[in-house]
Motif scaffolding. Structure first.
Motif, PDB file in Angstrom:
ATOM      1  N   PRO A   1       0.797  -1.227   0.000  1.00 46.57           N
ATOM      2  CA  PRO A   1       0.000   0.000   0.000  1.00 46.57           C
ATOM      3  C   PRO A   1       0.829   1.277   0.000  1.00 46.57           C
ATOM      4  CG  PRO A   1      -0.092  -1.076   2.150  1.00 46.57           C
ATOM      5  CD  PRO A   1       0.544  -2.049   1.203  1.00 46.57           C
ATOM      6  N   ALA A   2       2.104   1.197   0.400  1.00 46.56           N
ATOM      7  CA  ALA A   2       2.953   2.379   0.383  1.00 46.56           C
ATOM      8  C   ALA A   2       3.179   2.889  -1.030  1.00 46.56           C
ATOM      9  CB  ALA A   2       4.298   2.076   1.045  1.00 46.56           C
TER      10      ALA A   2
ATOM     11  N   ALA B   1      -1.813   6.164   3.060  1.00 41.65           N
ATOM     12  CA  ALA B   1      -0.371   6.272   2.842  1.00 41.65           C
ATOM     13  C   ALA B   1       0.126   7.681   3.109  1.00 41.65           C
ATOM     14  CB  ALA B   1      -0.022   5.860   1.415  1.00 41.65           C
ATOM     15  N   TYR B   2       1.348   7.750   3.648  1.00 39.79           N
ATOM     16  CA  TYR B   2       2.024   9.022   3.876  1.00 39.79           C
ATOM     17  C   TYR B   2       3.405   8.952   3.228  1.00 39.79           C
ATOM     18  CZ  TYR B   2       4.541  12.789   6.230  1.00 39.79           C
ATOM     19  OH  TYR B   2       5.296  13.900   6.497  1.00 39.79           O
ATOM     20  N   THR B   3       3.803  10.006   2.522  1.00 34.97           N
ATOM     21  CA  THR B   3       5.096  10.009   1.841  1.00 34.97           C
ATOM     22  C   THR B   3       5.796  11.338   2.050  1.00 34.97           C
ATOM     23  OG1 THR B   3       6.231   9.672  -0.277  1.00 34.97           O
ATOM     24  CG2 THR B   3       4.102  10.804  -0.357  1.00 34.97           C
TER      25      THR B   3
ATOM     26  N   SER C   1       7.906   6.278   1.983  1.00 33.93           N
ATOM     27  CA  SER C   1       6.461   6.118   2.137  1.00 33.93           C
ATOM     28  C   SER C   1       6.150   5.034   3.153  1.00 33.93           C
ATOM     29  CB  SER C   1       5.799   5.763   0.795  1.00 33.93           C
ATOM     30  OG  SER C   1       6.068   6.736  -0.188  1.00 33.93           O
ATOM     31  N   ILE C   2       5.094   5.254   3.898  1.00 37.56           N
ATOM     32  CA  ILE C   2       4.606   4.255   4.846  1.00 37.56           C
ATOM     33  C   ILE C   2       3.090   4.212   4.730  1.00 37.56           C
ATOM     34  CG2 ILE C   2       4.514   5.947   6.732  1.00 37.56           C
ATOM     35  CD1 ILE C   2       5.191   3.623   8.651  1.00 37.56           C
ATOM     36  N   ALA C   3       2.514   3.022   4.867  1.00 35.34           N
ATOM     37  CA  ALA C   3       1.066   2.892   4.668  1.00 35.34           C
ATOM     38  C   ALA C   3       0.519   1.733   5.478  1.00 35.34           C
ATOM     39  CB  ALA C   3       0.749   2.682   3.188  1.00 35.34           C
ATOM     40  N   ILE C   4      -0.769   1.819   5.739  1.00 35.54           N
ATOM     41  CA  ILE C   4      -1.494   0.720   6.362  1.00 35.54           C
ATOM     42  C   ILE C   4      -2.819   0.553   5.635  1.00 35.54           C
ATOM     43  CG2 ILE C   4      -2.539   2.233   8.104  1.00 35.54           C
ATOM     44  CD1 ILE C   4      -2.405  -0.211  10.032  1.00 35.54           C
TER      45      ILE C   4
ATOM     46  N   ILE D   1       0.627  -3.752   6.243  1.00 35.05           N
ATOM     47  CA  ILE D   1       1.526  -2.626   6.453  1.00 35.05           C
ATOM     48  C   ILE D   1       2.554  -2.622   5.325  1.00 35.05           C
ATOM     49  CG2 ILE D   1       3.295  -1.614   7.946  1.00 35.05           C
ATOM     50  CD1 ILE D   1       1.847  -2.825  10.323  1.00 35.05           C
ATOM     51  N   GLY D   2       2.823  -1.454   4.756  1.00 33.28           N
ATOM     52  CA  GLY D   2       3.792  -1.358   3.681  1.00 33.28           C
ATOM     53  C   GLY D   2       4.771  -0.220   3.882  1.00 33.28           C
ATOM     54  N   LEU D   3       6.005  -0.435   3.435  1.00 31.40           N
ATOM     55  CA  LEU D   3       7.048   0.585   3.452  1.00 31.40           C
ATOM     56  C   LEU D   3       7.676   0.648   2.069  1.00 31.40           C
ATOM     57  CD1 LEU D   3       8.917  -0.430   6.753  1.00 31.40           C
ATOM     58  CD2 LEU D   3       7.254   1.417   6.509  1.00 31.40           C
TER      59      LEU D   3
END
Length: 409
Positions: A56-57, A152-154, A159-162, A199-201
């Motif tokens: 998702p990131a 997601a936030y970048t 980037s990091i996302a849930i 969770i994604g990075l």
């Protein structure tokens, strides 16, 4: 509310008449036609809105808003043959797996999406098999679908996302007992709704992207599953009632890393992930092993079109068990061998993929992918009161065609 959600999902699943044989055990190798055209690679390579479940990131690659509608026509070819018997072919040989993804840019740092995806399943249909095939006219049907909202936030390339996940599952198993007084044994269609998360990075720099993901285990409960397994033990093998009572069949946790490098019109991607079947309720009772999944993909992308190829490999999560002992779930090795090969033969290992994209105009594009898993043959030993020890053989290959329409605005 829960019943309304189930009814909505059942309506979507009605697009397919049988359950899907997924590629890595009971999990599809990729979400979306772009990823499947590269054999599932996507942890370290962005695929727009369809990245919501893969990583998702990477929905942060969407320029403004992207919507993708698509699906996979899945065509497994499965057969079963007992020693000295006739070969039977499963009629569960075609199904449709739907996918819908949306992602939008809120501002330079925040992205959000929503989607609904068929994520896996398995099944066979031997209801019309001859009595000499030894299939007990077994029919199995497991279907899984997930609803998710990736957030997601970048910043500065990181980037990091849930993605919170609501998963719907449906399981049905039926077989003939051979007893005229009680000819059929089935649990009926059991359903469940449970929550999980992904969770994604990701980090992107000068054409190079690296990513990592964690997908939580989701414990699904299907009432009647444990009792049916115990009756199967009694009917098919040991001739005495079983003691198995577990009604849970979990979607396993996954952990993975990936990377890609883009140079000019070329991109290469490599993913590794572990699917933790040995810790998933139900699957671990049937001695499913963790799968180390490696996929590699290549994309050539130029103005107006793209071409993709890929290869995915994971050793089979099931293996032959010794019948001289009962495991911690009090299941005999011969019971496990027959139940896995007859009802849930997730034995395919290598998967080849080819795909492409074509831009219909500046806002609309079309993706297509073809996947093929060569035939794998497995022979295990089982037993029954009537015949003693004997061998059983399953053959399994897969073909899939994925199509997807994308809108950018």
């Amino acid at each position: 509310m829960k019943n309304k959600i189930k009814l909505a999902v059942v309506a979507v699943l009605a697009l397919g008449t049988t359950s899907a044989f997924a590629t890595n055990g009971a999990a599809l190798i990729g979400m979306g036609a772009e990823a499947r055209g590269m054999a599932g690679t996507g942890i370290g390579m962005a695929h727009g809105a369809e990245s919501a479940l893969t990583n998702p990131a990477l929905i942060t690659s969407v320029e403004k808003t992207e919507i993708s509608f698509g699906g996979t026509l899945f065509m497994p070819d499965v057969s079963y043959q007992p020693q000295g018997g006739t070969e039977a072919t499963s009629d569960a040989d075609m199904s449709m797996i739907p996918e819908v993804s949306l992602a939008t840019k809120i501002n330079d740092n925040f992205y959000v999406g929503i989607g609904m995806w068929g994520t896996g399943g398995m099944g066979v249909d031997y209801r019309d098999a001859a009595a000499t095939a030894g299939t007990m006219q077994m029919v199995t049907n497991l279907q899984l679908m997930q609803f998710g909202v990736p957030l997601a936030y970048t910043t500065n390339g990181f980037s990091i996302a849930i993605t919170p996940i609501l998963q719907y599952g449906s399981l049905d198993i039926n077989y003939a007992t051979g007893n005229p007084a009680n000819p059929d044994n089935g649990m009926g269609v059991a359903q469940d709704l449970e929550f999980g998360y992904n969770i994604g990075l990701a980090y992107q720099m000068k054409g190079f992207t690296v990513g990592a993901i964690y997908k939580s285990k989701i414990d699904m409960e299907y009432k009647g599953f444990g009792a049916l397994v115990s009756n199967f033990t009694n009917t098919a093998l040991q001739g005495q009632p079983g003691t198995y009572t577990n009604d849970k069949l979990s979607t396993p946790a996954e952990i993975g890393i990936g990377a890609s490098y883009a140079f000019g019109e070329h991109s290469i991607a490599l993913d590794y992930k572990m699917i933790q079947w040995s810790d998933a309720l139900g699957y671990k009772d049937f001695e499913w092993d963790d799968q180390d999944v490696i996929s590699i993909g290549y994309e050539y992308k130029t103005k107006g079109w793209a071409a993709r190829i890929g290869y995915n490999y994971a050793s089979s999560p099931i293996s032959e068990q010794s019948g001289t002992y009962n495991n911690s779930a009090d299941l005999n090795g011969y019971t496990i061998n027959m139940f896995n090969l007859l009802g849930f033969p997730g034995v395919v290992e290598s998967h080849y993929a080819i795909g492409g994209s074509y831009d219909l105009n500046e806002q609309t594009s079309f993706d297509l992918a073809f996947t093929y898993a060569p035939e794998v043959t497995e022979t295990y030993t089982t037993a029954s009161q009537q015949t003693g020890l004997y061998d059983i053989t399953t053959k399994h290959s897969q073909t899939g065609v994925s199509a997807q329409l994308n809108f950018n605005f």
